[in-house]
Design an enzyme around this catalytic site. Structure first.
Site, PDB file in Angstrom:
ATOM      1  N   LYS A 275       2.479  24.412  -1.427  1.00  0.00           N
ATOM      2  CA  LYS A 275       1.117  23.902  -1.235  1.00  0.00           C
ATOM      3  C   LYS A 275       1.121  22.386  -1.412  1.00  0.00           C
ATOM      4  O   LYS A 275       0.579  21.833  -2.370  1.00  0.00           O
ATOM      5  CB  LYS A 275       0.150  24.583  -2.203  1.00  0.00           C
ATOM      6  CG  LYS A 275       0.008  26.077  -1.938  1.00  0.00           C
ATOM      7  CD  LYS A 275      -0.911  26.740  -2.935  1.00  0.00           C
ATOM      8  CE  LYS A 275      -1.015  28.248  -2.673  1.00  0.00           C
ATOM      9  NZ  LYS A 275      -1.863  28.937  -3.657  1.00  0.00           N
TER      10      LYS A 275
ATOM     11  N   LYS B  59       5.954  37.599   0.917  1.00  0.00           N
ATOM     12  CA  LYS B  59       4.623  37.592   0.325  1.00  0.00           C
ATOM     13  C   LYS B  59       3.844  38.826   0.756  1.00  0.00           C
ATOM     14  O   LYS B  59       4.335  39.682   1.490  1.00  0.00           O
ATOM     15  CB  LYS B  59       3.888  36.308   0.740  1.00  0.00           C
ATOM     16  CG  LYS B  59       4.621  35.013   0.383  1.00  0.00           C
ATOM     17  CD  LYS B  59       4.694  34.821  -1.116  1.00  0.00           C
ATOM     18  CE  LYS B  59       3.362  34.475  -1.747  1.00  0.00           C
ATOM     19  NZ  LYS B  59       2.842  33.155  -1.327  1.00  0.00           N
TER      20      LYS B  59
ATOM     21  N   ASP C  18       2.014  38.866  -8.687  1.00  0.00           N
ATOM     22  CA  ASP C  18       0.912  38.081  -8.137  1.00  0.00           C
ATOM     23  C   ASP C  18      -0.431  38.498  -8.714  1.00  0.00           C
ATOM     24  O   ASP C  18      -0.807  39.670  -8.660  1.00  0.00           O
ATOM     25  CB  ASP C  18       0.889  38.226  -6.608  1.00  0.00           C
ATOM     26  CG  ASP C  18      -0.134  37.304  -5.968  1.00  0.00           C
ATOM     27  OD1 ASP C  18      -0.131  36.098  -6.281  1.00  0.00           O
ATOM     28  OD2 ASP C  18      -0.942  37.798  -5.156  1.00  0.00           O
TER      29      ASP C  18
ATOM     30  N   ARG D  89       0.812  -1.217   0.000  1.00  0.00           N
ATOM     31  CA  ARG D  89       0.000   0.000   0.000  1.00  0.00           C
ATOM     32  C   ARG D  89       0.844   1.266   0.000  1.00  0.00           C
ATOM     33  O   ARG D  89       0.514   2.247  -0.669  1.00  0.00           O
ATOM     34  CB  ARG D  89      -0.958  -0.013   1.188  1.00  0.00           C
ATOM     35  CG  ARG D  89      -1.863   1.202   1.300  1.00  0.00           C
ATOM     36  CD  ARG D  89      -2.515   1.600  -0.016  1.00  0.00           C
ATOM     37  NE  ARG D  89      -3.215   0.523  -0.676  1.00  0.00           N
ATOM     38  CZ  ARG D  89      -3.616   0.571  -1.936  1.00  0.00           C
ATOM     39  NH1 ARG D  89      -3.344   1.633  -2.691  1.00  0.00           N
ATOM     40  NH2 ARG D  89      -4.257  -0.456  -2.472  1.00  0.00           N
TER      41      ARG D  89
ATOM     42  N   GLU E   7       7.156  39.565  -3.442  1.00  0.00           N
ATOM     43  CA  GLU E   7       5.872  39.496  -4.153  1.00  0.00           C
ATOM     44  C   GLU E   7       5.333  40.903  -4.354  1.00  0.00           C
ATOM     45  O   GLU E   7       5.324  41.723  -3.433  1.00  0.00           O
ATOM     46  CB  GLU E   7       4.869  38.670  -3.359  1.00  0.00           C
ATOM     47  CG  GLU E   7       3.501  38.566  -4.023  1.00  0.00           C
ATOM     48  CD  GLU E   7       2.530  37.740  -3.214  1.00  0.00           C
ATOM     49  OE1 GLU E   7       2.556  36.504  -3.344  1.00  0.00           O
ATOM     50  OE2 GLU E   7       1.751  38.324  -2.430  1.00  0.00           O
TER      51      GLU E   7
END
Length: 286
Positions: free
Chosen positions: A138, A170, A225, A103, A203
């Site tokens: 992410k 950011k 962005d 698995r 950013e």
């Protein structure tokens, strides 16, 4: 493919140990109760989908970690184009060991292959431009290593691995610091004080912020962005090659070609690792 710095033997071992601890716990009681200890068998990993194969080398590490006596016959390597009915590998040895590893091997290879497949597809949409495809942070907690690895196998470029190997300022960093200039200057002072050598990316959300970044300097890359293609072209003209430019934010399969055509150097897509469909495959006794 050059081996990335995060793919160390220690990191691979730690990942496999944690994953097996989650799955096996105090024992694979299904295999222990039904399969004689001395039983030896074989199984092949059957591809039931079309795409780019990834996770073969990780599967080798998993099988070996579970049982060093398992023998692998690898038929297809990472990065191979696969279709339904292909056999990626054959494993032979203790039946209990094969079942215990099954698995984890499948979970890793299915998800990694899905990521590699989507990465390769998006890269095909960049043809004729200089843009390179980046991943993001992410990722699935505790599964970043395989996911980042899969992006590389699919032909993409890893962005920073974590918060420790690059400074990316950011929107929230900029707002908390008081502005673009303040965020950059504070970061440069921090690096000087701590003796660290880390690249700095800022950013920007508007052409005015791009100009502030240019006026301040001391950076390695500018992120653009959530800018539309027309605004991206303006930013490319404004920067005029002084810093690499990365387009980011909401870029999809439908829009990525238009973004690449603006002349940016990089395009980051979080969906590479957070919104992919795994490739179907199974490990079958034969």
């Amino acid at each position: 493919m050059q081996t990335p710095s995060y793919l160390t033997p220690e990191a691979l071992t730690a990942f496999i140990q944690a994953a097996l601890a989650e799955d096996v716990g105090d024992g694979d009681h299904s295999a222990l109760s039904s399969i004689p200890a001395e039983a030896r068998n074989r199984a092949h990993l059957l591809i039931k989908d079309a795409g780019v194969l990834a996770g073969v080398e990780l599967a080798r590490h998993i099988f070996t970690f579970v049982d060093a006596d398992l023998v692998l016959d690898v038929r297809l390597q990472d990065g191979a184009r696969v279709s339904y009915g292909d056999v990626a590998l054959v494993v032979e040895g203790r039946a209990r060991s094969i079942l215990t590893a099954e698995r984890l091997v499948l979970n890793c290879m299915q998800r990694m292959s899905g990521i590699a497949t989507h990465t390769a597809h998006l890269i095909s949409l960049l043809a004729g431009t200089k843009a390179r495809l980046l991943d993001t942070r992410k990722t699935t907690p505790n599964f970043r290593l395989p996911e980042k690895w899969a992006v590389l196998i699919g032909g993409g470029v890893n962005h920073r691995y974590g918060l420790f190997d690059m400074i990316i300022l950011k929107d929230n960093h900029v707002d908390y610091a008081g502005g673009v200039r303040q965020a950059i200057e504070a970061s440069r002072a921090y690096l000087a004080q701590t003796g660290r050598q880390l690249p700095i990316e800022i950013e920007t959300r508007s052409l005015a912020e791009v100009q502030q970044a240019l006026d301040t300097g001391g950076i390695d890359r500018i992120m653009l962005d959530n800018m539309a293609p027309a605004q991206l072209r303006e930013a490319v003209a404004l920067v005029a090659g002084r810093f690499p430019l990365e387009a980011s934010g909401g870029i999809t399969e439908e829009t990525i070609a238009d973004v690449a055509a603006t002349g940016v150097d990089y395009i980051s897509v979080g969906a590479l690792t957070h919104s992919v469909r795994s490739l179907d495959m199974s490990l079958k006794a034969f």
